[in-house]
Design a protein around this motif. Sequence first.
Motif, short mmCIF file in Angstrom:
data_model
loop_
_atom_site.label_atom_id
_atom_site.label_comp_id
_atom_site.label_asym_id
_atom_site.label_seq_id
_atom_site.Cartn_x
_atom_site.Cartn_y
_atom_site.Cartn_z
N ALA A 26 58.69 4.04 -2.16
CA ALA A 26 59.44 3.08 -2.98
C ALA A 26 58.90 1.66 -2.86
O ALA A 26 59.01 0.88 -3.79
CB ALA A 26 60.92 3.12 -2.58
N THR A 116 64.51 7.92 -6.76
CA THR A 116 64.23 7.60 -5.36
C THR A 116 65.27 8.28 -4.48
O THR A 116 66.47 8.12 -4.69
CB THR A 116 64.25 6.08 -5.12
N LYS A 121 60.02 7.69 -3.65
CA LYS A 121 60.14 7.72 -5.11
C LYS A 121 59.40 8.95 -5.61
O LYS A 121 58.23 9.15 -5.32
CB LYS A 121 59.56 6.46 -5.72
#
Length: 154
Positions: A26, A116, A121
């Motif tokens: 992420a 996510t 993610k």
Amino acid sequence: MKKFFISITVIFLTIGIFSTTSIVKADDEVSQLFKDFIDECFNDRDNVTVYLGSKDVTDDFFNKYYNMYSKGELLAINNAIEFFNYDITHEIDTLIPSTKASTTRSKTFKSYETKTVNGNKKEWTTMLYCKFTYNSSTGNITSISNPPTKCRFW
């Protein structure tokens, strides 16, 4: 003409589904998968549709994020797509050379999704594809390809 639209509906019932996935941390930069997809969208805006829920927000999306895209701020766009849950589809309509009595086209609908979970993610693109031939005079479909359903994840 009504037969043509009914026939188009039948076509999409025979669509093959192709998926590609990618996992990105992420806090990392955006993936090549996202870069490629968003480049396609901004370079072919007339064939892109963006929904927010059931509302078509295509023009608003491009107006809002065009400057970010121009400046290369892809991570901000990527985060906004996930946060607002935009549904973005790029349609590719290809006319295939054929006889004068018929017209052959292929349609591809490409969509980008991201989620996510636990700081990771996960993202993927989904492609729906169909190829069909129809009589240009009557609008009657004369053939439809029947591709197998394929899903690829990695």
